[in-house]
Design a protein around this motif. Structure first.
Motif, mmCIF file in Angstrom:
data_model
loop_
_atom_site.group_PDB
_atom_site.id
_atom_site.type_symbol
_atom_site.label_atom_id
_atom_site.label_comp_id
_atom_site.label_asym_id
_atom_site.label_seq_id
_atom_site.Cartn_x
_atom_site.Cartn_y
_atom_site.Cartn_z
ATOM 1 N N LYS A 107 0.833 -1.210 0.000
ATOM 2 C CA LYS A 107 0.000 0.000 0.000
ATOM 3 C C LYS A 107 0.865 1.256 0.000
ATOM 4 N N VAL B 8 2.217 1.875 -3.442
ATOM 5 C CA VAL B 8 1.190 2.445 -4.329
ATOM 6 C C VAL B 8 1.036 3.940 -4.061
ATOM 7 N N GLU C 166 4.084 5.834 -5.404
ATOM 8 C CA GLU C 166 4.028 5.910 -6.868
ATOM 9 C C GLU C 166 2.987 6.938 -7.307
ATOM 10 N N GLU C 167 1.827 6.928 -6.662
ATOM 11 C CA GLU C 167 0.753 7.872 -6.988
ATOM 12 C C GLU C 167 1.192 9.316 -6.762
#
Length: 123
Positions: free
Chosen positions: A5, A8, A11-12
């Motif tokens: 998580k 993610v 990266e976002e």
């Protein structure tokens, strides 16, 4: 919050920064993008440590320390606040409500403190 998580979210946030500020890729290249990811890993590690200690001031102090380093290298406080805002939005979408809420509160406190400090140093 598990490592997948966190990856993610990192990266976002990095994608969003480089999408909104394409000049960064031109200026710093892929190495700068990787550094942005590393910076966000550090932000999250400090959030995790502050949460584990139940000490918001630890993260706020980190934010001011980092801001001093970044501004001495030509960045602006607004860049750090923007990054923290992106992290906050990512945590708002997270399904780990309790920990995400703690992180969000710490990010908000750091952004408020950075904003207040920036205003007093420019007045």
């Amino acid at each position: 919050m598990n490592h997948a998580k966190i990856d993610v979210i990192i990266e976002e946030v990095t994608d969003g920064i480089y999408k909104d500020y394409p000049i960064l890729l031109e200026k710093y290249g892929e190495r700068g993008r990787q550094k942005c990811k590393e910076d966000n890993e550090h932000h999250i590690k400090y959030l995790q440590t502050a949460a584990a200690m139940d000490e918001e001031k630890y993260f706020v102090d980190y934010a001011h320390w980092l801001n001093g380093i970044l501004t001495s290298r030509g960045m602006k406080t607004e860049h750090l606040i923007d990054n923290f805002q992106r992290l906050k939005k990512a945590f708002e979408r997270s399904d780990d409500d309790k920990l995400s809420r703690v992180f969000i509160n710490m990010l908000e406190s750091a952004m408020d403190s950075l904003s207040t400090n920036a205003k007093t140093t420019t007045e």
